[in-house]
Write an enzyme that holds these catalytic residues in place. Structure first.
Site, PDB file in Angstrom:
ATOM      1  N   SER A  13       0.894  -1.051   0.189  1.00  0.00           N
ATOM      2  CA  SER A  13      -0.047  -0.028   0.270  1.00  0.00           C
ATOM      3  C   SER A  13       0.862   1.300   0.039  1.00  0.00           C
ATOM      4  CB  SER A  13      -0.935  -0.027   1.215  1.00  0.00           C
ATOM      5  OG  SER A  13      -0.286  -0.133   2.288  1.00  0.00           O
ATOM      6  N   LYS A 108       8.873   0.862   8.388  1.00  0.00           N
ATOM      7  CA  LYS A 108       8.939   1.134   9.839  1.00  0.00           C
ATOM      8  C   LYS A 108       8.875   0.052  10.787  1.00  0.00           C
ATOM      9  CE  LYS A 108       6.292   5.223   9.024  1.00  0.00           C
ATOM     10  NZ  LYS A 108       4.810   6.200   9.092  1.00  0.00           N
ATOM     11  N   SER A 141       1.262   9.320   7.832  1.00  0.00           N
ATOM     12  CA  SER A 141       0.943   9.072   6.503  1.00  0.00           C
ATOM     13  C   SER A 141       0.122   7.676   6.492  1.00  0.00           C
ATOM     14  CB  SER A 141       2.080   9.126   5.740  1.00  0.00           C
ATOM     15  OG  SER A 141       3.091   8.224   6.215  1.00  0.00           O
ATOM     16  N   LYS A 194       6.284   3.589  17.499  1.00  0.00           N
ATOM     17  CA  LYS A 194       4.815   4.097  17.513  1.00  0.00           C
ATOM     18  C   LYS A 194       3.944   2.798  17.111  1.00  0.00           C
ATOM     19  CE  LYS A 194       4.401   4.220  12.951  1.00  0.00           C
ATOM     20  NZ  LYS A 194       3.140   3.615  11.994  1.00  0.00           N
ATOM     21  N   ARG A 258      -3.045  -0.445  10.365  1.00  0.00           N
ATOM     22  CA  ARG A 258      -3.248  -1.972  10.426  1.00  0.00           C
ATOM     23  C   ARG A 258      -2.877  -2.329  11.901  1.00  0.00           C
ATOM     24  NH1 ARG A 258       1.130  -3.339   5.920  1.00  0.00           N
ATOM     25  NH2 ARG A 258      -0.177  -1.564   4.948  1.00  0.00           N
ATOM     26  N   VAL A 282       1.169  -7.344   6.635  1.00  0.00           N
ATOM     27  CA  VAL A 282       2.172  -7.447   7.693  1.00  0.00           C
ATOM     28  C   VAL A 282       1.769  -6.451   8.668  1.00  0.00           C
ATOM     29  CG1 VAL A 282       4.450  -6.966   8.178  1.00  0.00           C
ATOM     30  CG2 VAL A 282       4.014  -7.757   5.885  1.00  0.00           C
TER      31      VAL A 282
END
Length: 338
Positions: A13, A108, A141, A194, A258, A282
């Site tokens: 994505s 991330k 984002s 985060k 997610r 994921v």
């Protein structure tokens, strides 16, 4: 900026959304992935329906399964692959690339076993004669918003300011704006950690707690993220910026996240196996929780929320019991550093 050729490694994505930003800016974009059906869909139908059901991509965005073809004569490479395969893909790039390029990443997380930041992995696997200083692209984002050209402001961080400024110019336009930072450790750890707090915030929602509890976990979560980051060498100021509190807010409060959705499902009693199977994407916060917990233990950093989420995910602790333990910790001052 003159037209650049950019290889985007990872047609998920976020990789797809960033590809569209680059294409909107007039750059040549090549997406690389290892699923032939997905690559064919992007090239034939100009869609990526697993992630965006109603979005049609520009026909100039071309996808490849051949890495050598993808990397031929590119100016820059953007890694947007899951944390657990970053090292493997970096090794493949190092074996294939034949010229020096700008290396960026927009993933991330922390490497599960080594606890290393992704920029460190890229530095280890891609020789200096093939790359610039690594640039981390991170901040608040949601791909679902960026893909429809909603306003988005994030950070480009590199040890070398000029390299960060190159990436700033590469991406920035009327709906997508980047700020530069030279605190790579801070920006990268903020983006990774985060996700853990987002899992916790989602769990509170799934359990039926209100806004007071959600605000508390974000504020106290930011405090422990900052403690670990500073222990690793980051500036505490970074955590008050877009890549810190900004990303924590957007990830810890939204159904688009997610990690938040995974936590919400945990709070409602679903098993982790079912959650991962149902989401089909994921959930970086799961593996990052273990890496961060072990890193905090190694460095002696106080991270009670991370520890609680670790116990729930990896040792089956009841979520309500974990919350009870946090609420009954010894009393502390709010600005106490340990």
């Amino acid at each position: 900026m003159e037209k650049q050729t950019v290889a985007v490694l990872g047609p998920g994505s976020w990789g797809t959304a960033l590809s569209q930003v680059l294409n909107d800016n007039g750059h040549e974009v090549r997406i690389w992935g290892n699923l032939p059906e997905q690559i064919n869909e992007i090239n034939t139908h100009h869609t990526n329906k697993h992630y965006f059901k109603d979005v049609v991509l520009d026909e100039n965005i071309i996808a490849y399964t051949d890495l050598a073809e993808t990397l031929k004569d590119v100016d820059a490479i953007l890694f947007v692959v899951p944390t657990k395969v970053t090292r493997l893909v970096a090794q493949q790039v190092a074996q294939t690339l034949d010229h020096k390029v700008i290396i960026m990443h927009a993933s991330k997380g922390l490497e599960p076993d080594s606890h290393k930041q992704l920029s460190t992995i890229l530095e280890e696997e891609i020789p200096e004669h093939l790359r610039s200083d690594i640039v981390v692209v991170s901040g608040p984002s949601h791909a679902e918003e960026t893909i429809v050209r909603d306003l988005t402001l994030i950070t480009a961080a590199s040890k070398d300011l000029q390299t960060a400024q190159y990436v700033q110019k590469l991406f920035s336009n009327h709906y997508f704006r980047l700020y530069t930072n030279t605190d790579v450790i801070g920006v990268e750890t903020a983006g990774a950690l985060k996700n853990i707090i987002a899992v916790g915030a989602g769990a509170l929602h799934g359990l039926g707690f209100g806004d007071n509890a959600k605000a508390a976990i974000i504020a106290r979560g930011l405090a422990e993220i900052t403690r670990l980051g500073v222990a690793l060498g980051a500036s505490p100021l970074t955590y008050s910026g877009l890549s810190g509190v900004g990303d924590l807010i957007v990830t810890g409060t939204s159904i688009h996240s997610r990690n938040w959705r995974a936590g919400d499902a945990l709070g409602r009693g679903e098993s982790l196996a079912d959650i991962e199977a149902n989401m089909g994407m994921v959930i970086e916060g799961i593996s990052t929780t273990r890496a961060a917990y072990e890193l905090a233990q190694e460095l002696g950093v106080y991270m009670p929320i991370t520890q609680a989420i670790y116990q729930v995910i990896y040792h089956g602790t009841n979520i309500k019991d974990a919350i009870y333990d946090i609420m009954n910790n010894e009393f502390k001052a709010e600005n106490e550093w340990s």
